[in-house]
Design an enzyme around this catalytic site. Structure first.
Site, short mmCIF file in Angstrom:
data_model
loop_
_atom_site.label_atom_id
_atom_site.label_comp_id
_atom_site.label_asym_id
_atom_site.label_seq_id
_atom_site.Cartn_x
_atom_site.Cartn_y
_atom_site.Cartn_z
N GLU A 290 -35.64 39.78 25.16
CA GLU A 290 -34.35 39.42 24.57
C GLU A 290 -34.10 40.23 23.30
OE1 GLU A 290 -33.87 36.22 21.91
OE2 GLU A 290 -35.81 35.33 22.39
N LYS B 92 -39.84 26.04 19.74
CA LYS B 92 -40.06 26.15 18.30
C LYS B 92 -40.28 24.79 17.68
CE LYS B 92 -36.59 29.32 17.72
NZ LYS B 92 -36.50 30.10 18.91
N1 PSU Z 1 -37.53 33.06 19.62
C1 PSU Z 1 -37.85 33.58 18.41
N2 PSU Z 1 -36.83 33.83 17.55
C2 PSU Z 1 -35.52 33.63 17.90
C3 PSU Z 1 -35.20 33.08 19.18
C4 PSU Z 1 -36.25 32.83 19.98
O1 PSU Z 1 -39.02 33.78 18.12
O2 PSU Z 1 -34.64 33.94 17.12
C5 PSU Z 1 -33.75 32.87 19.61
C6 PSU Z 1 -33.69 32.98 21.14
O3 PSU Z 1 -32.78 34.00 21.47
C7 PSU Z 1 -33.20 31.64 21.62
C8 PSU Z 1 -32.34 31.23 20.48
O4 PSU Z 1 -32.51 31.73 22.85
O5 PSU Z 1 -33.14 31.61 19.33
C9 PSU Z 1 -32.00 29.77 20.53
O6 PSU Z 1 -30.82 29.55 19.81
P1 PSU Z 1 -30.06 28.15 19.93
O7 PSU Z 1 -31.03 27.14 19.36
O8 PSU Z 1 -28.83 28.31 19.06
O9 PSU Z 1 -29.73 27.91 21.37
#
Ligand code: PSU
Ligand code: MN
Length: 304
Positions: A24, A158
């Protein structure tokens, strides 16, 4: 007209049936500060090549969905300010307008499937945010895992999220969550979340076989592989808990919500941990890249 453009290296690998791992780009634009973001993106790609697979970093650039970035494109993205963070809802809108945006887990899964890539390595997926009972903030990543046939290697969800609720939603959606090599669910910067993972896998082959079996059963959706951060790089849960609590309070105080919440929390935890969270984040992403490459290799050797 095809909806995407493949880099020469990715096209060659896919057409030959060689292993490819999708990556990604939101982690590059919104997940890590410059210049570490570019360094890490390059190291992740190098790690996948050393493990015998081809990396395919995915992003939308000037309206084009790119599967595999050239190094100058990666650099451009890493330096860009105010890049859109694209998920299922807004990827097509951005492309139709000729815009540029990085892909989250959800958007990367959509792109990987379009291109015929079965494995995707990242840091951590989005999930159910703390306080979701009021905010309704549940990442579109979860819904995507339920409908798009890609195996996603992450270090768990996370630890800024509500992990029990995240597991409940994944169960409701029918997404297999497999901890790699242990019974406990890993929690991103820490090896253990204090929760048992629903499933466990001990080899890349088992993961590849389960991926194929889902397809044979006609089950939509992917698999989430929760790969624990290496022991020497982890930050114990007890050390992180007060930092996460403080970062979450700060987000509340400043009224941060929606798409801005995850990037804000990651940045705040980086500051509050004196950079330790970033070191751990880098280690776990590289570790996931290695496992992703191993799974891609097993998949390329298995009958479809
Ligand atoms: N993993 C990481 N850092 C990030 C992300 C994932 O180590 O920044 C990103 C990914 O792209 C994931 C997003 O899809 O954070 C999730 O965002 P949200 O909680 O707004 O859906
Ligand atoms: Mn959200």
């Amino acid at each position: 007209m095809t909806q995407f453009t493949r880099s020469a290296a990715v096209a060659k690998a896919l057409d030959a049936g060689h292993p490819v791992v999708a990556l990604e780009s939101t982690i590059v634009t919104h997940g890590m500060p410059w210049p570490q973001n570019l360094e890490v993106a390059r190291r992740v790609e190098a790690t996948i090549r050393e493990a015998g697979a081809t990396p395919a970093t995915i992003a939308v650039m000037d309206g084009e969905l790119r599967i595999g970035l050239e190094d100058d494109q990666l650099e451009q993205l890493a330096q860009a300010r105010q890049v859109a963070k694209l998920s299922r809802a807004d990827m097509a809108v951005c492309m139709a307008r000729g815009g540029t945006g990085s892909t989250t887990v959800a958007a990367t899964m959509i792109a990987a499937r379009l291109a015929g890539i079965e494995v995707f390595a990242t840091g951590g997926i989005g999930g159910v945010h703390r306080g979701a009972e009021n905010s309704f903030d549940i990442s579109a990543d979860l819904q995507e895992l339920a409908q798009t046939e890609v195996t996603v290697v992450a270090a768990g969800a996370k630890a800024i999220l509500d992990l029990p609720k995240t597991l409940e939603v994944l169960e409701t959606l029918g997404v297999p969550v497999m901890a790699y090599g242990q019974d406990q669910l890993p929690a991103f910067w820490s090896r253990e979340a204090g929760l048992r993972a629903p499933l466990r896998a001990d080899t890349a082959l088992q993961i590849a076989q389960a991926h194929r079996m889902r397809a044979r059963l006609g089950l939509p959706g992917g698999q989430l592989i929760a790969n624990p951060i290496p022991v020497e790089s982890e930050i114990p849960r007890a050390t992180l808990a007060p930092i996460i609590a403080e970062a979450t309070r700060d987000a509340d105080t400043h009224g941060i919500s929606g798409k801005d919440l995850t990037p804000y929390l990651l940045q705040r935890i980086y500051e509050l941990s004196d950079g330790r969270s970033l070191e751990a984040n880098i280690a776990l992403v590289l570790n996931n890249a290695r496992l992703g490459a191993a799974i891609a290799q097993e998949l390329s050797a298995l009958p479809v």
